[in-house]
Scaffold this motif. Structure first.
Motif, mmCIF file in Angstrom:
data_model
loop_
_atom_site.group_PDB
_atom_site.id
_atom_site.type_symbol
_atom_site.label_atom_id
_atom_site.label_comp_id
_atom_site.label_asym_id
_atom_site.label_seq_id
_atom_site.Cartn_x
_atom_site.Cartn_y
_atom_site.Cartn_z
ATOM 1 N N ASP A 26 6.419 48.876 18.546
ATOM 2 C CA ASP A 26 5.075 48.370 18.284
ATOM 3 C C ASP A 26 4.126 48.988 19.310
ATOM 4 O OD1 ASP A 26 2.701 46.988 18.030
ATOM 5 O OD2 ASP A 26 3.579 44.997 18.292
ATOM 6 N N PRO A 27 3.173 49.845 18.911
ATOM 7 C CA PRO A 27 2.291 50.482 19.890
ATOM 8 C C PRO A 27 1.359 49.517 20.603
ATOM 9 C CG PRO A 27 1.584 50.991 17.657
ATOM 10 C CD PRO A 27 2.906 50.305 17.540
ATOM 11 N N GLY A 28 1.321 48.270 20.159
ATOM 12 C CA GLY A 28 0.529 47.259 20.854
ATOM 13 C C GLY A 28 1.304 46.511 21.919
ATOM 14 N N ARG A 29 2.625 46.733 21.957
ATOM 15 C CA ARG A 29 3.479 46.060 22.943
ATOM 16 C C ARG A 29 4.536 47.040 23.397
ATOM 17 N NH1 ARG A 29 4.289 39.827 22.086
ATOM 18 N NH2 ARG A 29 5.943 40.361 23.515
ATOM 19 N N LEU A 30 4.317 47.620 24.569
ATOM 20 C CA LEU A 30 5.205 48.659 25.076
ATOM 21 C C LEU A 30 5.575 48.381 26.523
ATOM 22 C CD1 LEU A 30 3.199 51.687 23.627
ATOM 23 C CD2 LEU A 30 5.461 50.947 22.839
ATOM 24 N N THR A 31 6.695 48.959 26.956
ATOM 25 C CA THR A 31 7.102 48.844 28.354
ATOM 26 C C THR A 31 6.792 50.152 29.085
ATOM 27 O OG1 THR A 31 9.346 49.715 28.055
ATOM 28 C CG2 THR A 31 9.011 47.348 27.634
ATOM 29 N N LEU A 32 6.771 50.088 30.410
ATOM 30 C CA LEU A 32 6.536 51.301 31.192
ATOM 31 C C LEU A 32 7.659 52.316 30.986
ATOM 32 C CD1 LEU A 32 5.071 49.911 34.535
ATOM 33 C CD2 LEU A 32 3.873 50.806 32.550
ATOM 34 N N ASP A 33 8.876 51.855 30.772
ATOM 35 C CA ASP A 33 9.975 52.784 30.501
ATOM 36 C C ASP A 33 9.773 53.498 29.168
ATOM 37 O OD1 ASP A 33 11.278 52.237 32.859
ATOM 38 O OD2 ASP A 33 12.664 50.781 31.976
ATOM 39 N N GLU A 34 9.276 52.781 28.159
ATOM 40 C CA GLU A 34 9.103 53.377 26.834
ATOM 41 C C GLU A 34 7.996 54.434 26.801
ATOM 42 O OE1 GLU A 34 10.624 49.530 24.182
ATOM 43 O OE2 GLU A 34 8.512 49.724 24.762
ATOM 44 N N ILE A 35 7.016 54.300 27.674
ATOM 45 C CA ILE A 35 5.918 55.273 27.662
ATOM 46 C C ILE A 35 6.065 56.344 28.754
ATOM 47 C CG2 ILE A 35 4.348 53.557 26.691
ATOM 48 C CD1 ILE A 35 2.988 53.365 29.418
ATOM 49 N N ALA A 36 7.218 56.368 29.418
ATOM 50 C CA ALA A 36 7.399 57.272 30.560
ATOM 51 C C ALA A 36 7.169 58.740 30.204
ATOM 52 C CB ALA A 36 8.794 57.100 31.155
ATOM 53 N N GLY A 37 7.476 59.145 28.976
ATOM 54 C CA GLY A 37 7.343 60.541 28.595
ATOM 55 C C GLY A 37 5.916 61.036 28.501
ATOM 56 N N ILE A 38 4.955 60.115 28.355
ATOM 57 C CA ILE A 38 3.546 60.506 28.261
ATOM 58 C C ILE A 38 2.721 59.876 29.379
ATOM 59 C CG2 ILE A 38 3.595 60.866 25.779
ATOM 60 C CD1 ILE A 38 2.289 58.016 25.553
ATOM 61 N N ASP A 39 3.402 59.265 30.322
ATOM 62 C CA ASP A 39 2.743 58.385 31.285
ATOM 63 C C ASP A 39 2.128 59.125 32.462
ATOM 64 O OD1 ASP A 39 3.758 55.462 33.160
ATOM 65 O OD2 ASP A 39 2.088 55.704 31.780
ATOM 66 N N GLN A 40 2.841 60.115 33.001
ATOM 67 C CA GLN A 40 2.377 60.836 34.189
ATOM 68 C C GLN A 40 2.632 62.324 33.985
ATOM 69 O OE1 GLN A 40 3.141 59.006 38.051
ATOM 70 N NE2 GLN A 40 4.184 57.336 37.022
ATOM 71 N N LEU A 41 1.556 63.055 33.783
ATOM 72 C CA LEU A 41 1.681 64.460 33.389
ATOM 73 C C LEU A 41 1.655 65.372 34.610
ATOM 74 C CD1 LEU A 41 -0.722 64.275 30.318
ATOM 75 C CD2 LEU A 41 1.776 64.009 30.356
ATOM 76 N N HIS A 42 2.613 65.166 35.501
ATOM 77 C CA HIS A 42 2.713 65.990 36.701
ATOM 78 C C HIS A 42 4.178 66.186 37.058
ATOM 79 C CE1 HIS A 42 2.255 61.745 38.141
ATOM 80 N NE2 HIS A 42 3.389 62.078 38.731
ATOM 81 N N LEU A 43 4.452 67.196 37.841
ATOM 82 C CA LEU A 43 5.814 67.461 38.287
ATOM 83 C C LEU A 43 6.387 66.267 39.038
ATOM 84 C CD1 LEU A 43 5.322 71.099 39.540
ATOM 85 C CD2 LEU A 43 7.047 70.411 37.866
ATOM 86 N N GLY A 44 7.623 65.936 38.712
ATOM 87 C CA GLY A 44 8.282 64.836 39.412
ATOM 88 C C GLY A 44 8.143 63.495 38.750
ATOM 89 N N GLY A 45 7.198 63.352 37.807
ATOM 90 C CA GLY A 45 7.043 62.104 37.088
ATOM 91 C C GLY A 45 6.867 60.905 37.998
ATOM 92 N N ARG A 46 7.455 59.793 37.570
ATOM 93 C CA ARG A 46 7.286 58.547 38.334
ATOM 94 C C ARG A 46 7.891 58.636 39.726
ATOM 95 N NH1 ARG A 46 9.179 53.939 34.168
ATOM 96 N NH2 ARG A 46 10.806 55.480 33.762
ATOM 97 N N ALA A 47 8.975 59.405 39.880
ATOM 98 C CA ALA A 47 9.594 59.536 41.206
ATOM 99 C C ALA A 47 8.623 60.162 42.199
ATOM 100 C CB ALA A 47 10.868 60.366 41.114
ATOM 101 N N ALA A 48 7.852 61.150 41.746
ATOM 102 C CA ALA A 48 6.872 61.783 42.629
ATOM 103 C C ALA A 48 5.768 60.808 43.009
ATOM 104 C CB ALA A 48 6.282 63.017 41.955
ATOM 105 N N SER A 49 5.354 59.973 42.069
ATOM 106 C CA SER A 49 4.323 58.980 42.372
ATOM 107 C C SER A 49 4.846 57.948 43.375
ATOM 108 C CB SER A 49 3.864 58.279 41.089
ATOM 109 O OG SER A 49 3.201 59.190 40.237
ATOM 110 N N ARG A 50 6.075 57.527 43.187
ATOM 111 C CA ARG A 50 6.650 56.564 44.151
ATOM 112 C C ARG A 50 6.779 57.181 45.540
ATOM 113 N NH1 ARG A 50 10.539 55.359 39.424
ATOM 114 N NH2 ARG A 50 9.626 53.468 38.506
ATOM 115 N N SER A 51 7.160 58.459 45.591
ATOM 116 C CA SER A 51 7.282 59.140 46.879
ATOM 117 C C SER A 51 5.928 59.207 47.580
ATOM 118 C CB SER A 51 7.833 60.558 46.666
ATOM 119 O OG SER A 51 7.843 61.288 47.878
ATOM 120 N N LEU A 52 4.874 59.532 46.835
ATOM 121 C CA LEU A 52 3.536 59.613 47.419
ATOM 122 C C LEU A 52 3.075 58.241 47.894
ATOM 123 C CD1 LEU A 52 1.133 61.458 48.033
ATOM 124 C CD2 LEU A 52 0.265 60.947 45.729
#
Length: 286
Positions: free
Chosen positions: A37-63
């Motif tokens: 349901d595109p009106g009810r999503l989790t952060l894991d489900e949208i991870a592929g379009i969520d952060q468009l940079h090298l390293g993804g969420r791991a890079a954001s957590r590191s920063l």
């Protein structure tokens, strides 16, 4: 609409510019096809379009760890894209985040995704030029920027705006692509540019000099190129492999069929020393 805006819209929203559906409509349809349901999503489900940079969420957590991000801090996410870092900072670190991006399609997608993941109350988004925002002086504790300065032709103006927007004691947290020592032309396309027109890479020394001239002093700066290259190679192998039975939306729905080539070129540019990746924290000079 400025020439820079037109160029970036043509790059980051190329599928819609060619007469296709809007980015949000395209992504919502893909989530429905995946049985969600595109009106009810989790952060894991949208991870592929969520952060468009090298390293993804791991890079954001590191920063965030490097910058000692704390609950309650007011963060400006510059070049926020679809808003992934803003949502991560709100959900995992308890921040209040404003995301700014010049590409209207990204802002529309960011607003929808924050609403769908229940984070609209702690994130908001603004379509604006990073060098000229309508935000009040001294309204943020942190300026956060991941893989965005290389699309901005007037970095001194952007840094001056950051200085204006930061409260006393504020910091800049930066995860950025810079030019490497190899002077050979980039292999194109790459995720931030299909041509030289939208690529504004600067050597590390030039970026650090611009930060110093704007009144920022380095706290901790690291070269994370090897980690970024390993991540890109891993994801390149996954992207080239067989699709899983339930295909969640990924970057190809944003960049189009060229995305695999973009990722392959980025890995080659990193390996050849044409680009490098910096992670760092800067404070305000006295």
């Amino acid at each position: 609409m400025t020439d820079v805006t037109r160029q970036l819209d043509a790059h980051y929203d190329a599928l819609a510019a060619g007469g296709g559906e809007s980015l949000s409509d395209r992504l919502q349809a893909a989530f429905r096809e995946a049985g969600l349901d595109p009106g009810r999503l989790t952060l894991d489900e949208i991870a592929g379009i969520d952060q468009l940079h090298l390293g993804g969420r791991a890079a954001s957590r590191s920063l965030a760890r490097l910058g000692e991000v704390r609950a309650g801090q007011r963060v400006l996410d510059v070049g926020c894209g679809t808003g992934g870092a803003a949502r991560l900072l709100a959900e995992e670190f308890g921040c209040e985040v404003v995301g700014v991006d010049i590409t209207a399609a990204f802002i529309a997608a960011a607003e929808w995704l924050s609403a769908a993941t229940g984070l609209a109350g702690r994130t908001r988004f603004l379509c604006a030029d990073a060098a000229r925002t309508p935000l009040p002086d001294g309204s943020f504790d942190l300026v956060w920027c991941q893989h965005a300065l290389m699309n901005m032709p007037d970095v001194p103006a952007v840094l001056a705006e950051w200085r204006r927007l930061l409260a006393p004691g504020g910091r800049v947290l930066l995860h950025e692509v810079v030019a490497g020592d190899n002077p050979e032309p980039l292999a194109l396309p790459v995720p931030w540019a299909r041509s030289e027109a939208t690529s504004h890479l600067r050597p590390r020394e030039a970026l650090e000099a611009s930060l110093a001239a704007a009144g920022f002093v380095p706290v901790c700066v690291r070269d994370v190129t090897e980690e970024a290259l390993a991540w890109r190679r891993k994801h390149g192998r996954r992207e080239a492999g067989a699709a899983p039975a339930r295909q969640l939306p990924g970057p190809a729905l944003i960049f189009g069929a060229e995305f695999i080539e973009m990722g392959r070129n980025l890995a080659g540019n990193l390996a050849a020393g044409k680009v490098r990746i910096l992670e760092g924290s800067w404070g305000l000079a006295d």
